[in-house]
Design an enzyme around this catalytic site. Structure first.
Site, PDB file in Angstrom:
ATOM      1  N   LYS A 159     -15.016   5.996 -28.423  1.00 17.17           N
ATOM      2  CA  LYS A 159     -16.033   6.817 -29.047  1.00 17.17           C
ATOM      3  C   LYS A 159     -16.506   7.954 -28.358  1.00 17.17           C
ATOM      4  O   LYS A 159     -17.161   7.780 -27.010  1.00 17.17           O
ATOM      5  CB  LYS A 159     -17.117   5.683 -29.351  1.00 17.17           C
ATOM      6  CG  LYS A 159     -18.253   6.490 -30.356  1.00 17.17           C
ATOM      7  CD  LYS A 159     -19.146   5.695 -30.957  1.00 17.17           C
ATOM      8  CE  LYS A 159     -19.903   6.356 -31.958  1.00 17.17           C
ATOM      9  NZ  LYS A 159     -20.757   7.444 -31.649  1.00 17.17           N
TER      10      LYS A 159
ATOM     11  N   HIS B 175       0.917  -1.144  -0.119  1.00 19.08           N
ATOM     12  CA  HIS B 175      -0.071  -0.105   0.100  1.00 19.08           C
ATOM     13  C   HIS B 175       0.865   1.344   0.188  1.00 19.08           C
ATOM     14  O   HIS B 175       2.119   1.100   0.124  1.00 19.08           O
ATOM     15  CB  HIS B 175      -1.135  -0.067   1.247  1.00 19.08           C
ATOM     16  CG  HIS B 175      -0.254   0.117   2.451  1.00 19.08           C
ATOM     17  ND1 HIS B 175       0.343  -0.727   3.125  1.00 19.08           N
ATOM     18  CD2 HIS B 175      -0.007   1.209   3.182  1.00 19.08           C
ATOM     19  CE1 HIS B 175       0.923  -0.542   4.377  1.00 19.08           C
ATOM     20  NE2 HIS B 175       0.733   0.642   4.369  1.00 19.08           N
TER      21      HIS B 175
ATOM     22  N   ASP C  47     -18.766  11.262 -27.130  1.00 22.52           N
ATOM     23  CA  ASP C  47     -20.221  11.433 -27.225  1.00 22.52           C
ATOM     24  C   ASP C  47     -20.298  13.076 -27.254  1.00 22.52           C
ATOM     25  O   ASP C  47     -20.302  13.701 -26.463  1.00 22.52           O
ATOM     26  CB  ASP C  47     -20.777  11.208 -26.080  1.00 22.52           C
ATOM     27  CG  ASP C  47     -22.348  11.468 -26.055  1.00 22.52           C
ATOM     28  OD1 ASP C  47     -23.096  11.026 -25.276  1.00 22.52           O
ATOM     29  OD2 ASP C  47     -22.836  11.627 -27.275  1.00 22.52           O
TER      30      ASP C  47
ATOM     31  N   SER D 189     -32.536  -3.570  -2.693  1.00 25.76           N
ATOM     32  CA  SER D 189     -32.839  -4.626  -2.143  1.00 25.76           C
ATOM     33  C   SER D 189     -34.397  -4.876  -2.275  1.00 25.76           C
ATOM     34  O   SER D 189     -34.841  -5.835  -2.272  1.00 25.76           O
ATOM     35  CB  SER D 189     -32.153  -5.065  -1.098  1.00 25.76           C
ATOM     36  OG  SER D 189     -33.000  -4.290   0.003  1.00 25.76           O
TER      37      SER D 189
ATOM     38  N   GLU E 199     -19.671   5.823 -24.793  1.00 28.07           N
ATOM     39  CA  GLU E 199     -20.903   5.264 -25.395  1.00 28.07           C
ATOM     40  C   GLU E 199     -20.401   3.896 -26.344  1.00 28.07           C
ATOM     41  O   GLU E 199     -21.270   3.007 -26.367  1.00 28.07           O
ATOM     42  CB  GLU E 199     -21.033   6.264 -26.742  1.00 28.07           C
ATOM     43  CG  GLU E 199     -22.117   5.815 -27.791  1.00 28.07           C
ATOM     44  CD  GLU E 199     -22.415   6.899 -28.768  1.00 28.07           C
ATOM     45  OE1 GLU E 199     -21.859   7.870 -28.643  1.00 28.07           O
ATOM     46  OE2 GLU E 199     -23.373   6.477 -29.705  1.00 28.07           O
TER      47      GLU E 199
ATOM     48  N   ASP F  44     -26.384  -5.123   4.750  1.00 26.08           N
ATOM     49  CA  ASP F  44     -27.460  -5.575   6.029  1.00 26.08           C
ATOM     50  C   ASP F  44     -27.465  -4.578   6.910  1.00 26.08           C
ATOM     51  O   ASP F  44     -26.356  -4.665   7.773  1.00 26.08           O
ATOM     52  CB  ASP F  44     -27.556  -6.872   6.140  1.00 26.08           C
ATOM     53  CG  ASP F  44     -28.916  -7.098   7.094  1.00 26.08           C
ATOM     54  OD1 ASP F  44     -29.629  -6.310   7.230  1.00 26.08           O
ATOM     55  OD2 ASP F  44     -29.104  -8.374   7.297  1.00 26.08           O
TER      56      ASP F  44
END
Length: 872
Positions: free
Chosen positions: A269, A54, A271, A738, A407, A705
């Site tokens: 590509k 790290h 946009d 959920s 895109e 949760d």
């Protein structure tokens, strides 16, 4: 007490945790000390290979180094947000520390000084840190420019606060695909050694360096040999007069990537609007693809082009405006022209048909690109940028472009010339279907909406030139867009319908067909209508008379398409459309949810209308059913095998898939979905594997949760932190509600490992989260364990475990629905049950688009396991 003395006392207090964690009789780390800079503040980034590699990011302030652990290190790409965990302050003397921390000591492992220099806060640093948003400039040996540290929302006083380290958009920013500073400059700025060379004998270091040099030499020789063998026929480019006008080369929409991938170059590509620039002795003119002169609209761009060292040239590219997430934003580009503020427009250059008096159109595209790159130099004047080319798997690039919000990609055949027409030598591959349509009318708004309800779309028939109706678009508009487009439509109002033939049963206000809309959509139906359409913006660069249906063409030698959006996709009824259900529902009037008043018949009607969106999530997977004979609040029955009697349309699988049990169930058709509703099924849950390869999961699911006392903003933050960790592990992730209390993060993976391995790795991910940010996450289930925290449930990744399917209702008050989301939608999400059976239809137009790239994004887990230190 003087300021200096008080600062020293404060520093000693701040370093108490640093001292408590270390035994200075055993570790070479400095105890304290270090000289403060005179008039400047220092920073250091140390590369630290402890249990995991790290980077430690440290900023000098008030006599100490404020420190963050950045697992994946800094990145020059503003669209990449790096997780940064706030850790204890370090002494200023630590800025010069390199060496090895002994085993069994805190942070045991090797440390180098990866970068160092000065930093300048923007505003008051102390106030910004306290507020959780610190902006600053780095002036280092490797890192420069402006950066931001942002604290994730949560409880005050957390000992290990999660932050994000983000590069600001300036001249020092570079796309990660273009340049990875960590890979390009891995060594110490002091010794030149990499972190794993610290402490090695000089002989071993020399051998390692020699091996690297030999390997590099081998690569160079191989490349040189390849160039010698390759036969390239070059045509001489004589001096030529610079033409007054030039038509651009256009790309052909392809059904699939070419099979001979090595013969092509690929670019993102963009946009935006196509733009050609003519430069002649310092005089610049900018033209659209149709020859309109837009020089006056783009003064900053014209000025930058005039500074290029080109006497005479035609340059080709695309102008864009960057959106808030880094990808081009078409509507923002249109807004820039509407407001007259175009200074922030970027010009992405990708070709040079004429340069320095030479006609290069017959030269290979690779040579034209090389000449263009040399012209622009390493740092082109803003707002000019070179569109990078990639020689890689087009499917991988397509998946990456989708994750970046682009895109699609454009392929250019190596060796091809530049021609002023649409050519099969340039192809475009899109992540979703998208094209221009002519606006022929609009419907009235409903409810609280203002302006209009939907725009009626059409394309001109190839043979007759008549405008043919092909559906409408009613999503993708905010209040400002509605008002602006309505004002334009009012000026074009007419009593004459522009469509031939007139669409049956459509009540609308007609307009003269001059406005052009760009629209993304899911598919074309058999009666030539677009489905699941989303408005992207108006186009001012293309005349309405030229708009035709864009039909994908096969490229010579192409492989079968794996793209989700296909013009030959099977047609399904639009969700929400009025239809007679194929199955009779008994007791349809019975209320199954007292909270909302929804009846059994209404739930069945919901499943009937959402079937086209839901079945792709059910097909081919074992399914478990949650039956509620007495409705929400009554007793629930969880059914994963056949019981008592068969359900119409529900397929029984081979008993060998789950030995020792009755056959598993599978729903592949609308009949099966309605048959389940008839049998009082409210919820449908799917496995993380298909029935054809049931032994190897093809996705992981993380169920967030929340425990008691966890507010909704904490759940949003938790989802973003999970995504950040997955990003750092190189794993793509997709989000959905959920329908209950939390959120689901889904990771598509390749079928390589068995259930135990995938479940074990998912548990390791959750444990890492809980250990890294224990104030936010817990790795153990149970209400007592997760009070005030989020349990990231990895148990759904075991054999036989299931997760509620996208678009399934939930057996909770209100009948919430699980809905696929784009990550960009997370900040505006109000709850996990924002969409219910009663209002989910408003989401049908968006449909499964946020998950379009799911299949093409699958990754193997080996690299992620290695990064996390997990051994299966």
């Amino acid at each position: 007490m003087g300021t200096t003395a008080s600062t020293a006392v404060s520093a000693r207090q701040a370093l108490a945790r640093y001292h408590d964690k270390r035994d200075f009789s055993r570790t070479p780390e400095p105890r304290a000390g270090g000289k403060r800079g005179k008039g400047t503040l220092s920073f250091v980034i140390q590369k630290h290979h402890a249990s995991h590699l790290h980077y430690d990011f440290r900023l000098e302030l008030d006599g100490t180094l404020k420190s963050w652990a950045v697992p994946k290190g800094p990145c020059l790409d503003p669209s990449v947000k790096r997780m940064a965990v706030h850790v204890e302050d370090h002494p200023i003397s630590y800025a010069g520390f390199e060496g090895t921390i002994p085993p069994k000591q805190y942070g045991a492992g090797s440390v180098i000084v990866w970068d160092r220099g000065d930093w300048l806060p923007v505003g008051d640093a102390r106030e910004s840190l306290a507020a959780g948003r610190l902006k600053f400039e780095l002036r280092g040996e490797k890192l420069h420019g402006h950066w931001t540290l942002v604290r994730m929302r949560g409880k005050d006083g957390e000992s290990h606060e999660p932050w994000l380290l983000i590069k600001e958009r300036d001249d020092e920013a570079r796309p990660l695909d273009d340049y990875d500073v960590l890979a390009a400059q891995p060594a110490s700025v002091i010794t030149g050694l990499d972190v794993d060379e610290v402490g090695q004998p000089p002989k071993k270091r020399a051998e390692r360096a020699a091996g690297g040099a030999a390997q590099a030499s081998g690569k160079t020789a191989k490349k040189a040999a390849k160039q010698v063998v390759k036969k390239v026929v070059k045509k001489a480019a004589g001096k030529a007069a610079l033409p007054d006008a030039l038509q651009p080369q256009l790309a052909t929409l392809a059904t699939a990537p070419p099979a001979e991938a090595g013969d092509w170059l690929y670019e993102l590509k963009f946009d935006g609007y196509r733009l050609l620039a003519r430069i002649d002795k310092g005089k610049v003119r900018c033209f659209t693809r149709n020859g309109h002169d837009w020089t006056a609209k783009l003064p900053a761009l014209a000025e930058a082009l005039a500074r290029l060292p080109a006497g005479a040239a035609w340059l080709d590219g695309e102008i864009t405006v960057e959106g808030e997430h880094g990808a081009p934003d078409f509507q923002a580009l249109q807004n820039a022209f509407d407001s007259g503020s175009t200074s922030h427009i970027t010009y992405w250059l990708f070709d040079a048909p004429f340069l320095d008096g030479e006609d290069l159109r017959e030269r290979p595209v690779e040579e034209r690109r090389a000449r263009l790159a040399k012209l622009l130099g390493k740092r082109p004047p803003a707002p000019l940028r070179l569109s990078e080319a990639f020689e890689a798997s087009p499917r991988d690039l397509l998946a990456s472009s989708a994750s970046l919000g682009f895109e699609g990609i454009v392929g250019k055949r190596k060796g091809s010339p530049y021609v002023s027409r649409r050519s099969p030598d340039w192809i475009k591959l899109k992540n979703q279907q998208r094209q221009e349509f002519v606006i022929g009318g609009y419907t009235a708004p409903k409810g609280s909406r203002t302006g209009f309800g939907a725009l009626l779309l059409g394309v001109h028939d190839e043979a007759t030139g008549r405008l043919r109706y092909c559906g409408n678009v009613g999503t993708g508009f905010d209040a400002d867009r509605l008002a602006d487009i309505k004002a334009r439509l009012d000026k074009l109002a007419t009593d004459k319908c522009p469509f031939e033939p007139r669409p049956a049963g459509v009540k609308a206000q007609w307009v003269r067909p001059t406005l052009v809309a760009e629209v993304s959509f899911g598919e074309w139906t058999r009666d030539d209508r677009v489905r699941h359409s989303v408005f992207q913006g108006l186009r001012a660069d293309k005349p309405a008379r030229d708009i035709r249906r864009e039909r994908a063409q096969p490229v010579g030698g192409t492989a079968p398409s794996s793209m989700a959006a296909s013009s030959t996709a099977k047609t399904q009824k639009t969700p929400g459309a009025k239809a007679t259900m194929a199955l009779k529902i008994s007791h349809a009037e019975r209320v199954i949810d007292k909270h909302s008043g929804i009846t059994k018949g209404q739930l069945a009607a919901y499943y009937d209308s959402v079937a086209a969106l839901m079945l792709p999530h059910l097909r081919g997977r074992p399914v478990s059913l949650v039956r509620a004979p007495d409705g929400v609040g009554g007793e629930l029955f969880f059914q994963k095998h056949i019981q008592n009697r068969e359900i119409p349309g529900v397929k029984l699988l081979d008993p060998a898939l789950d030995p020792g049990h009755e056959p598993l169930l599978q729903i592949d058709t609308k009949t099966g979905l309605l048959g389940a509703a008839q049998m009082n099924v409210i919820e449908l849950h799917t496995w993380n594997a298909t029935s054809r390869a049931i032994g190897k999961p093809d996705r992981m699911t993380f169920d967030l949760d929340p425990g008691e006392g966890v507010a909704w903003p904490q759940i949003q933050d938790a989802a973003m932190l999970v995504r950040t960790l997955l990003d750092e592990l190189g794993l793509p992730s997709f989000l959905k509600t959920s329908g209950g209390k939390g959120l689901h993060v889904v990771v598509p993976v390749r079928r390589q490992y068995d259930w135990d391995t995938v479940k074990g790795f998912s548990q390791a991910v959750v444990v890492h989260l809980a250990q890294t940010i224990p104030q936010r996450f817990v790795a153990k289930s149970g209400p007592r364990n997760r009070v005030g925290k989020v349990f990231v449930d990895y148990l759904r990744n075991g054999f036989g475990a299931t997760t509620v399917s996208a678009w399934s209702a939930r057996s909770r008050p209100g009948l919430g629905v699980s809905v696929p989301l784009a990550w960009e939608e997370l900040p505006d999400l109000t709850s996990a049950s924002q969409w219910t059976v009663a209002n989910a239809a408003e989401r049908f137009e968006v449909g499964n688009e946020p998950w379009t790239a799911m299949e093409s994004s699958r990754k193997g887990l080996a690299a992620a396991m290695k990064l996390l230190g997990y051994e299966p």
